[in-house]
Design an enzyme around this catalytic site. Structure first.
Site, short mmCIF file in Angstrom:
data_model
loop_
_atom_site.label_atom_id
_atom_site.label_comp_id
_atom_site.label_asym_id
_atom_site.label_seq_id
_atom_site.Cartn_x
_atom_site.Cartn_y
_atom_site.Cartn_z
N TYR A 33 0.76 -1.16 0.06
CA TYR A 33 -0.07 -0.21 0.02
C TYR A 33 0.97 1.35 0.20
CZ TYR A 33 1.21 1.08 4.91
OH TYR A 33 1.45 1.30 6.10
N LYS A 147 6.55 -2.01 2.16
CA LYS A 147 5.22 -1.56 2.53
C LYS A 147 4.31 -2.41 2.39
CE LYS A 147 3.24 2.90 3.03
NZ LYS A 147 3.39 3.17 4.56
N GLU A 180 12.28 2.14 14.15
CA GLU A 180 11.64 3.31 13.68
C GLU A 180 10.12 3.41 14.44
OE1 GLU A 180 9.92 2.66 9.83
OE2 GLU A 180 9.84 0.26 10.36
N LEU A 205 11.20 1.15 7.07
CA LEU A 205 10.57 1.65 6.04
C LEU A 205 11.18 2.94 5.72
CD1 LEU A 205 8.11 1.11 3.89
CD2 LEU A 205 7.02 3.07 5.09
N1 PLP Z 1 7.83 3.85 9.03
C1 PLP Z 1 6.39 3.03 9.00
C2 PLP Z 1 6.34 1.66 9.92
C3 PLP Z 1 5.39 3.53 8.30
O1 PLP Z 1 4.41 2.75 8.36
C4 PLP Z 1 5.41 4.79 7.90
C5 PLP Z 1 4.11 5.39 7.25
O2 PLP Z 1 3.22 4.86 7.09
C6 PLP Z 1 6.58 5.40 7.95
C7 PLP Z 1 7.56 5.04 8.48
C8 PLP Z 1 6.62 6.94 7.13
O3 PLP Z 1 6.62 6.99 5.96
P1 PLP Z 1 6.23 7.85 4.81
O4 PLP Z 1 7.11 9.10 5.30
O5 PLP Z 1 6.33 7.51 3.69
O6 PLP Z 1 4.62 8.38 5.63
#
Ligand code: PLP
Length: 282
Positions: A33, A147, A180, A205
């Site tokens: 997603y 993701k 994270e 991620l």
């Molecule tokens: N880490 C995780 C586990 C996430 O689910 C997300 C966003 O949903 C992020 C980091 C941040 O990613 P982004 O900056 O692309 O929203």
């Protein structure tokens, strides 16, 4: 205006939108997603999201998903039909519908669903006051760089944060390093304004906000390094903050109830937030 969703080629009223019970996303979380911010009617960092989407699909070996050009048309149409000027668009691609069996089905084709909803940009008060995080063990699998829609580890972590009265939980690996947040990337500022975030390997991620902010940091010439940091280091940092599509850059003022520095948002965090918001407004 009633909400409209896109489900596998058809625009439907949101309340009636449904996927098949043998969709592999529903049964195996076998899908990926993206969440893209919509600000002033524009999709923020759309290309970075689409590059990450293609990478996630390739890592799961999901072939035959809608290509970027028609996908962009669908995203815009869902945004338009829902009258979203500020909000988010959510897209999900699963391996498809097939009788339940773990191995890849021979005949399935990917199923795309898209929804959009209005949302106010993050409450400025949240960023002005900063937020609290707790730390918890990272119980997730070893490919957090993909993701996928398999988010139950993140769900449990976010709930733990909510029950502790915190905004986010920072997950910690077996070596005591922060990986994270459950839906955000984690950052600290140490020493003489050195910005630190974990490298984008399998344990995290690679957030699009993270990527955009790194580009800003490099452009502005701030000291920056990508390395893992411990919880102890974060608690004694000068500043801490988190990033995500829906949180932008948000200062962290306490970790496990321990104030970060003097417990108010750091100056560099606030500057980076302003720089990021300027990038979004560009
Ligand atoms: N880490 C995780 C586990 C996430 O689910 C997300 C966003 O949903 C992020 C980091 C941040 O990613 P982004 O900056 O692309 O929203």
């Amino acid at each position: 205006m009633s909400r409209i969703a896109y489900v596998d080629g058809v625009y439907r009223p949101h309340r009636d939108a449904a996927v098949h019970i043998e969709d592999r996303g529903y049964q195996f979380a076998d899908g990926v997603y993206e969440v893209i911010a919509v600000r002033g009617g524009k999709l923020i960092d759309e290309e970075l999201h689409l590059v990450r989407l293609r990478r996630s699909l390739a890592e799961l070996r999901i072939d035959g998903a809608l290509a970027d050009a028609p996908l962009k048309v669908v995203l815009r149409e869902v945004i338009r039909r829902n009258g979203v000027v500020n909000g988010i668009v959510y897209l999900q691609i699963t391996r498809g519908i097939a009788p339940r069996d773990h191995a890849f089905p021979k005949a399935a084709r990917p199923v795309l669903t898209v929804t959009a909803r209005r949302a106010r940009p993050t409450n400025p008060k949240v960023a002005e006051e900063g937020i609290d995080v707790i730390t918890i063990p990272d119980i997730r699998w070893q490919r957090c760089d993909i993701k996928t829609i398999a988010l139950v580890g993140n769900v449990l972590g976010k709930q733990q944060a909510r029950e502790a009265g915190a905004y986010e939980a920072w997950m910690v690996d077996g070596k005591g390093h922060v990986t994270e947040g459950t839906s955000t990337n984690a950052w600290i500022v140490i020493g003489d304004n050195l910005v630190v975030t974990r490298p984008a390997e399998n344990a995290i991620l690679n957030g699009v906000t993270r990527q955009a902010l790194i580009a800003i940091i490099r452009r502005e010439g701030y000291e920056f390094t990508e390395r893992a940091f411990t919880v102890a280091e974060a608690k004694t940092a000068r500043e801490a903050f988190l990033t995500s599509t829906t949180s932008d850059v948000t200062p962290v003022v306490a970790i496990d109830g321990h104030p970060v520095a003097n417990g108010v948002p750091g100056l560099l965090s606030q500057k980076l937030r302003a720089d990021y918001l300027a990038h979004v407004a560009e």
